[in-house]
Design an enzyme around this catalytic site. Structure first.
Site, mmCIF file in Angstrom:
data_model
loop_
_atom_site.group_PDB
_atom_site.id
_atom_site.type_symbol
_atom_site.label_atom_id
_atom_site.label_comp_id
_atom_site.label_asym_id
_atom_site.label_seq_id
_atom_site.Cartn_x
_atom_site.Cartn_y
_atom_site.Cartn_z
ATOM 1 N N GLY A 57 0.849 -1.179 0.000
ATOM 2 C CA GLY A 57 0.000 0.000 0.000
ATOM 3 C C GLY A 57 0.886 1.230 0.000
ATOM 4 O O GLY A 57 1.940 1.240 -0.631
ATOM 5 N N GLU B 187 0.398 -11.648 -3.438
ATOM 6 C CA GLU B 187 -1.060 -11.764 -3.310
ATOM 7 C C GLU B 187 -1.792 -11.384 -4.594
ATOM 8 O O GLU B 187 -2.990 -11.669 -4.738
ATOM 9 C CB GLU B 187 -1.555 -10.894 -2.146
ATOM 10 C CG GLU B 187 -1.649 -9.401 -2.416
ATOM 11 C CD GLU B 187 -0.321 -8.665 -2.377
ATOM 12 O OE1 GLU B 187 -0.328 -7.427 -2.524
ATOM 13 O OE2 GLU B 187 0.726 -9.320 -2.206
ATOM 14 N N ILE C 284 5.332 -3.364 -7.976
ATOM 15 C CA ILE C 284 4.568 -2.132 -8.157
ATOM 16 C C ILE C 284 5.124 -1.080 -7.202
ATOM 17 O O ILE C 284 4.982 -1.207 -5.984
ATOM 18 C CB ILE C 284 3.067 -2.357 -7.877
ATOM 19 C CG1 ILE C 284 2.499 -3.458 -8.775
ATOM 20 C CG2 ILE C 284 2.288 -1.050 -8.066
ATOM 21 C CD1 ILE C 284 1.077 -3.854 -8.419
ATOM 22 N N ARG C 285 5.780 -0.061 -7.735
ATOM 23 C CA ARG C 285 6.438 0.959 -6.901
ATOM 24 C C ARG C 285 7.245 0.271 -5.796
ATOM 25 O O ARG C 285 7.220 0.672 -4.625
ATOM 26 C CB ARG C 285 5.410 1.918 -6.294
ATOM 27 C CG ARG C 285 4.678 2.778 -7.296
ATOM 28 C CD ARG C 285 3.667 3.684 -6.629
ATOM 29 N NE ARG C 285 4.322 4.614 -5.714
ATOM 30 C CZ ARG C 285 3.702 5.285 -4.747
ATOM 31 N NH1 ARG C 285 2.402 5.111 -4.557
ATOM 32 N NH2 ARG C 285 4.358 6.127 -3.979
ATOM 33 N N CYS D 6 5.962 -5.451 0.130
ATOM 34 C CA CYS D 6 6.113 -4.108 -0.416
ATOM 35 C C CYS D 6 6.098 -3.080 0.723
ATOM 36 O O CYS D 6 7.060 -2.994 1.477
ATOM 37 C CB CYS D 6 5.049 -3.856 -1.477
ATOM 38 S SG CYS D 6 5.441 -2.467 -2.577
ATOM 39 N N HIS E 30 4.543 -8.316 -4.824
ATOM 40 C CA HIS E 30 3.175 -8.572 -4.369
ATOM 41 C C HIS E 30 2.741 -10.002 -4.719
ATOM 42 O O HIS E 30 2.091 -10.219 -5.747
ATOM 43 C CB HIS E 30 2.206 -7.602 -5.038
ATOM 44 C CG HIS E 30 2.304 -6.193 -4.555
ATOM 45 N ND1 HIS E 30 1.504 -5.683 -3.553
ATOM 46 C CD2 HIS E 30 3.116 -5.177 -4.938
ATOM 47 C CE1 HIS E 30 1.807 -4.417 -3.349
ATOM 48 N NE2 HIS E 30 2.785 -4.084 -4.180
#
Length: 210
Positions: free
Chosen positions: A51, A181, A143-144, A83, A179
């Site tokens: 997040g 998940e 992702i980032r 993350c 990630h």
């Protein structure tokens, strides 16, 4: 041990907690969403999702969760951070936005994490990752994503993307830059489940102050 005997929490303040919940439930695990210290009662494992790490860290402080999560781990609870979750597990965080001040973290894992090391949202990618203990590559989604830039003596490196450490373990702590998940491959979650004690490790009646 049958997975239905396990009760695992997912920190549900912000981020991809629903995806982790679905993955764990697909493995037969009982899942508790954690928003308050009292939600940690009866758990033996905890997942901290991806997040926005600054927002998640500040909410963790606002809801009085930092100390109870540390106590949960001290009692033997296993924790998996993905993350942003890896950032929150780390002892040292680099690259926090100056307007937000220092990055809150749990300082449980002897790693240094560099935020957003793989670039912005538009730089997101998926790649087949060789992971120690897995027979075939894992389809890792970045992702980032942060990078685990340095590890202490007690930390085991489980995967690298190029020369960068992206999956590491310290005892019953697991941190990933990517990630798992967001894929259909449950093997990283299955690995985490092997770290979890057979019985609940933590009991608390603590609730949100005020």
């Amino acid at each position: 041990m049958p997975t239905e005997a396990l009760k695992v929490g997912v920190l549900a303040l912000q981020g991809a907690f629903r995806e982790h919940r679905r993955m764990l439930e697909s493995l037969g695990v009982s899942v508790q969403e954690v928003r308050l210290p009292a939600d940690l009662a009866g758990l033996s494992g905890l997942v901290i999702p991806g997040g926005e790490s600054t927002t998640m860290g500040k909410l963790m402080l606002d809801y009085g969760l930092q100390g109870p999560i540390r106590d949960f781990h001290a009692a033997g609870g296993a924790i998996f951070g993905t993350c942003a979750g890896a950032i929150l597990l780390s002892r040292t965080v680099l690259g926090a936005p100056p307007q937000f001040g220092s990055q809150p973290s749990l300082e449980l894992m002897d790693i240094t994490v560099q935020r957003n090391a793989f670039g912005r949202q538009v730089d997101s990618f998926q790649t087949d990752l060789e992971v120690s203990g897995l027979n075939t590559p894992f389809p890792a989604m970045f992702i980032r994503a942060p990078v685990i830039g340095a590890v202490g003596e007690g930390v085991e490196v489980l995967a690298r993307q190029g020369k960068q450490v992206v999956l590491a373990r310290q005892g019953n702590l697991l941190a990933s830059s990517f990630h798992p998940e967001l894929t259909r491959d449950a093997r990283i979650h299955e690995l985490f489940l092997t770290f979890i004690p057979q019985a609940p490790v933590y009991q608390t009646s603590v609730a949100l102050p005020g």
